[in-house]
Every structure is written in C-alpha cells, then in structure tokens.
Motif scaffolding. Sequence first.
Motif, mmCIF file in Angstrom:
data_model
loop_
_atom_site.group_PDB
_atom_site.id
_atom_site.type_symbol
_atom_site.label_atom_id
_atom_site.label_comp_id
_atom_site.label_asym_id
_atom_site.label_seq_id
_atom_site.Cartn_x
_atom_site.Cartn_y
_atom_site.Cartn_z
ATOM 1 N N ALA A 26 -18.195 43.780 11.126
ATOM 2 C CA ALA A 26 -18.579 44.872 10.220
ATOM 3 C C ALA A 26 -17.465 45.196 9.227
ATOM 4 N N ASP A 27 -16.215 44.927 9.608
ATOM 5 C CA ASP A 27 -15.096 45.174 8.703
ATOM 6 C C ASP A 27 -15.147 44.289 7.460
ATOM 7 N N LEU A 28 -15.957 43.231 7.504
ATOM 8 C CA LEU A 28 -16.078 42.344 6.349
ATOM 9 C C LEU A 28 -17.129 42.829 5.349
ATOM 10 N N PRO A 55 -8.666 42.348 13.358
ATOM 11 C CA PRO A 55 -7.566 43.224 12.955
ATOM 12 C C PRO A 55 -6.322 42.805 13.729
ATOM 13 N N ASN A 108 -7.050 39.361 3.226
ATOM 14 C CA ASN A 108 -7.616 40.525 2.534
ATOM 15 C C ASN A 108 -8.982 40.138 1.994
ATOM 16 N N PRO A 109 -9.800 41.117 1.540
ATOM 17 C CA PRO A 109 -11.153 40.804 1.078
ATOM 18 C C PRO A 109 -11.201 39.753 -0.027
ATOM 19 N N PRO A 135 -13.051 37.065 11.874
ATOM 20 C CA PRO A 135 -12.210 38.197 11.456
ATOM 21 C C PRO A 135 -11.602 38.910 12.656
ATOM 22 N N PRO A 176 -17.719 45.109 15.656
ATOM 23 C CA PRO A 176 -17.070 45.894 14.597
ATOM 24 C C PRO A 176 -16.101 45.082 13.742
ATOM 25 N N HIS A 177 -15.513 44.025 14.291
ATOM 26 C CA HIS A 177 -14.621 43.182 13.487
ATOM 27 C C HIS A 177 -15.403 42.496 12.368
ATOM 28 N N THR A 188 -16.897 43.156 19.992
ATOM 29 C CA THR A 188 -16.137 42.637 18.849
ATOM 30 C C THR A 188 -16.949 42.638 17.551
ATOM 31 N N TRP A 199 -10.882 36.359 1.535
ATOM 32 C CA TRP A 199 -12.125 36.008 2.227
ATOM 33 C C TRP A 199 -13.165 35.502 1.227
ATOM 34 N N SER A 208 -8.950 35.501 10.149
ATOM 35 C CA SER A 208 -7.744 36.320 10.048
ATOM 36 C C SER A 208 -6.653 35.591 10.822
#
Length: 338
Positions: free
Chosen positions: A175-177, A233, A279-280, A231, A172-173, A170, A283, A259
């Motif tokens: 890393a999406d930030l 998706p 959304n960014p 976070p 990568p979730h 998890t 956050w 999220s």
Amino acid sequence: MRIAFLVKGLDTPRTRYRVTQYLPYLEEKGAAAKVIDIPHSPVKRWSVFQTLGNYDVVVIQKKLFSILDFHLLRKRVRRLIFDVDDAVMVKPGPVPHESWRRRRRFERTVKGCDLVFAGNSYLSSMVGNLGARSILVPTCIDLDRYPAPDHKRSRGDRILHLGWIGSRSTLPHLADLAPVFLGLSKTSMPMDLTIICDTFLDNVGIPVRKKTWSKNTEVADLMELDVGLAPLPEDAWTRGKSATKVIQYMAAGLPVVCSPVGANADIVRDGVTGYYARNPDEWVDNILHLAKDPEARARMGREGRKLVEDSYSVQAVFPSMYVGLEGCSGFPESGGLT
C-alpha cells in the motif's frame, strides 16, 4: 541420525520453508526426522521435552523459550540447533522496536545452542557477535515446484503484469507504493497489478487482479507475471527479515524491483536480476524501463533463476544444512556454549 524439529505450527509458512520441504532430502540421507508442534500448555511442553533425549539433534525453529523452558529443554537434549530467519528480538508493529525481553531470550538461545542456522547475513553477523557458531541457511524454495520459465515471452505489445505475493501483515508495504501506482497510471503504458494474498487492495490507480493465495496455485499465479515487486520500509524488523518473495519471483523467472533493505539487498543484484528503488521516482522509472524492454526482462529473469538454482533453492542449500546437522551430531555433549 535422529532429528527432532520443534516448530510453532505444523503448516505455517516458516515451517514449510525452513523444515518440511527438507524432510524428503533428509530421508534420502537415511535420517529419521520428526516435526513436533510446540504445545501451548507448560505441562504438555515439558512432557515433550522429556521425550527428546533419544534424538541426536534437536532443532528449535525460531521459538524463544522462557528461561525455565530453555533450561529444561537444554538439560534433556544432546545437541541443540537454533534455526532463525527473522529479527525475533524485535517486536513488530506500526513502529517496530527491539524488546529487552526478546533480546535476552535471543541471546540466551544463541549462546545456549551448539549451532545456529542463520537465515541471512544480518542474523549471521548478530550470532557471530555473540561468539556462537553459525551456518548461513537462507530461506529458499524447492525448484521441483517451479518449472523452468519460458523466457521466449515477448510482451512489449501487450499489458505488463506487475505482481506482489505476501501475507496480510505485509500488505501495508505494498500500500505504501500508492504514489508509484498513481504515477504509472498517468503514463501511456498499459499495466495491471496482481496481488496474491488472502486480502487485497482496491483503487490503487491501475487495475488490480486478485488471486487468493493457495499452496496449490501460487506458482502458477507467479508464472503469469512479468515483474515482481518487493517494497519494504527500513526498520529494525525488516533488516533481519528473509526475502522469500524475492526468491519466489526469481524462481519464476521474473525481474524484481525492490527496496534495497535487509536480505532484499543481499539477493537482488541491481541492474542484473532487477533494480533497487529507494523512492517513488525510482520505482516508476525502473518499472517503466522494464515495461519498455522485454529483452531486459527476459535477461534479468534468466539471471535470477540461475541465482536461485545456485544459491537459494532447497537443492543448493540442503548440503550445507546437512553438514551442519551431521557435524553438530558429532559435537561433544557440552550443554551448549556459555
């Protein structure tokens, strides 16, 4: 009452959170519980099935058996419970998708068991749509491991410690930030990011503190944080996923920015125990608001801790779980729903 738990791995997170931490409470009730690691070998697996007839209740933890395995298991046991806390009918990956094979096994298991312990409202709804009995048994934490947090912390004049706990699958979730951390790095607010995992991210825009996950240190590491990040998706997998990290943050007295997906949205109360971020920009704004307002952090932390105490701790959830086990042991031996 004699209970057998069939699990995939004796020391996996799912076994610890869904089975092992309840064993002392079952023992206090006078129940004799055995945790059995499901063998990979069909012959050894069938041999285990042969031993289950003497138990009042057998609980399958998440495993989806083949039609042959499930038929042999169902024939041998008196009462059968399916414990599920993830969207097991979905094949996870870069693009999660529902698997026809997994869906069929899920439906067969749900309909063939006498009761389902559903880990969240999404899964409970799916079970209900299949006409099966279910009890909501959220994934929760043992409050005995989490000391009462010190909400006297006034940290407005020092660095803000953001934190994330999870597995490499998890990560990568988090890393999406990256755009969020870049945006935060452009502000004058001092902060860093603590990652509690077995692998880490670098160069995210703000300083990173790396804490190798350990059962013995995870609570102490969480108690050092100011804000927990969750976070996710939105996809077929995450909609059915339990929100263990959110509950851990709240038990440690932390406000949560998350999220609003799946169980995250069920547990976090926007503006009360934390904030939703879609959304960014949201956050960044929500994190900055918490950074500037230590009293809000403390207030949300208190509300989150109380919510865990009331609804998402072993101490709060065990009575419902035990009612399910005890009630199931009293069901007629019907061979499951059809």
